[in-house]
Design an enzyme around this catalytic site. Structure first.
Site, mmCIF file in Angstrom:
data_model
loop_
_atom_site.group_PDB
_atom_site.id
_atom_site.type_symbol
_atom_site.label_atom_id
_atom_site.label_comp_id
_atom_site.label_asym_id
_atom_site.label_seq_id
_atom_site.Cartn_x
_atom_site.Cartn_y
_atom_site.Cartn_z
ATOM 1 N N PRO A 13 41.979 39.606 65.488
ATOM 2 C CA PRO A 13 40.551 40.854 65.662
ATOM 3 C C PRO A 13 39.845 39.897 66.243
ATOM 4 O O PRO A 13 39.216 40.785 67.156
ATOM 5 C CB PRO A 13 40.272 41.502 64.121
ATOM 6 C CG PRO A 13 41.488 40.640 62.881
ATOM 7 C CD PRO A 13 41.863 39.576 64.014
ATOM 8 N N TYR A 14 39.853 38.605 65.941
ATOM 9 C CA TYR A 14 38.869 38.515 66.882
ATOM 10 C C TYR A 14 38.935 37.914 68.108
ATOM 11 O O TYR A 14 38.555 38.663 69.351
ATOM 12 C CB TYR A 14 38.203 36.854 66.446
ATOM 13 C CG TYR A 14 37.826 36.097 67.791
ATOM 14 C CD1 TYR A 14 36.177 36.479 67.733
ATOM 15 C CD2 TYR A 14 37.951 35.357 67.863
ATOM 16 C CE1 TYR A 14 35.010 35.640 68.408
ATOM 17 C CE2 TYR A 14 37.228 34.349 69.084
ATOM 18 C CZ TYR A 14 35.672 34.394 69.504
ATOM 19 O OH TYR A 14 34.978 33.714 69.424
ATOM 20 N N LEU A 15 39.873 37.907 68.252
ATOM 21 C CA LEU A 15 40.983 37.722 70.028
ATOM 22 C C LEU A 15 41.347 39.254 70.394
ATOM 23 O O LEU A 15 41.364 38.580 71.834
ATOM 24 C CB LEU A 15 42.429 36.781 69.487
ATOM 25 C CG LEU A 15 42.582 35.634 69.224
ATOM 26 C CD1 LEU A 15 43.549 35.427 68.774
ATOM 27 C CD2 LEU A 15 41.383 34.614 70.278
ATOM 28 N N LYS A 54 37.798 39.630 71.940
ATOM 29 C CA LYS A 54 37.919 38.937 73.590
ATOM 30 C C LYS A 54 38.619 39.211 74.402
ATOM 31 O O LYS A 54 38.090 39.055 75.830
ATOM 32 C CB LYS A 54 37.997 37.434 73.309
ATOM 33 C CG LYS A 54 37.063 36.520 71.660
ATOM 34 C CD LYS A 54 35.507 36.843 72.903
ATOM 35 C CE LYS A 54 35.412 35.980 73.384
ATOM 36 N NZ LYS A 54 33.931 35.929 73.963
#
Lengths: 209, 209
Positions: B124-126, B129
């Site tokens: 989810p973080y990637l 980004k």
């Protein structure tokens, strides 16, 4: 002309599939779970089992239009928001670009253009929808971004408005009217528009003309 | 030439501010909390107190370059990921575009170009980004996207590599080396690049030339 409906088994997707198939449109239902096939096969609609986060080649084969109405919605976990509403959308936009899709219709959300103007709890969700909408707009794929207000399960009235305008008029819209708006957009030629959609007094086709 | 450092009080930001100010660059520290002023004023660096999710006019006044190294990182809540890493970045890109910034350097993350190829917990973080990077690329603002590997607090070696290549070489990089790479990018003219950054055997300036 085949239209891929991503999120066919969602509440808007099901209405869209039923009304559209009856109206003679070639709508291909994309579902994640093979058990969801039956509903759409019973309508006489073609079905493809595919996951937005997996291989999309079969789903996109021969497709000329796309409706994206998948998503975890604003009330589920933010991992789903990031992976499905955002990254799943981005993957499908990439695929639409590769294939030269002629129209990509995104079901976005009212206030996605101004996430920090939304209610605090919805802001992270609106930020994800805003980003997906921006990536679609910049992709070069002909698009319509539809931004319905708060969705209800009320019966559709067939009448809408396309600007928030008078707050006294409320900020809701039945899912059935969103589905009808999607059909009108798929049958039309206009692209490059971002449209708010709320219940109102103008017949849907006229409001979207 | 003033460079706005968004996220100056983060671990990379602090090293960047210290090294860059010593090297004679005009780095303006953007911090959220007035209590963070002192650290940067002691370095002789100009400071602006501003919130990525609030008014950015003062922060961007007279700015020609931007470094974005703010963010909640991969291990905090996903609401922060969506509001800061994604939407905060998007707001700063909008502002950079309005002001005709000549170089926007984004600190992204290794594998942001392929979020589903990353470890499950980071996906989810990637995805956030990746979306911010895409929006920057499509913005028309001259950019560099720097994608460091797993960050460590080890002492910098001044030597890096810019492709993952040999997995035996590890996938980490000290924050101090990321900060030096940012300085090299700010002093250079090249834009339009997306660069992986990991510890390696090539002096930073040479590796980024």
């Amino acid at each position: 002309m085949t239209t891929l409906v991503i999120g066919a088994n969602g509440k808007i997707g099901r209405i869209l599939m039923e009304r559209g198939t009856k109206a003679g449109l070639e709508l291909r239902a994309m579902v994640r779970d093979p058990a969801q096939r039956e509903r759409f096969e019973a309508m006489g609609a073609p079905v493809v089992v595919a996951d937005l986060l997996d291989d999309l080649d079969e789903a996109f084969a021969g497709v000329e239009q796309v409706v994206f109405t998948a998503g975890s919605g604003p009330h589920t976990g933010l991992d789903g928001t990031l992976l499905v509403d955002l990254h799943g959308a981005v993957r499908s936009i990439d695929r639409a670009k590769d294939r030269g899709i002629r129209h990509y219709v995104m079901v976005s959300a009212m206030r996605a253009g101004d996430p920090l103007g939304g209610p605090e709890k919805l802001r992270p969700y609106l930020a994800a929808k805003d980003a997906a909408d921006r990536i679609l707009r910049a992709s070069g794929v002909p698009y319509t971004i539809l931004r319905p207000g708060r969705l209800t399960d009320d019966e559709g009235s067939g009448k809408v408005r396309t600007s928030r305008g008078d707050p006294a008029a409320g900020n809701t819209i039945p899912r059935a009217d969103v589905a009808l708006a999607l059909l009108a957009l798929l049958e039309g030629d206009a692209t490059g528009r971002t449209i708010d959609l709320l219940s109102g007094g103008t017949p849907i086709r006229e409001a979207l003309a």
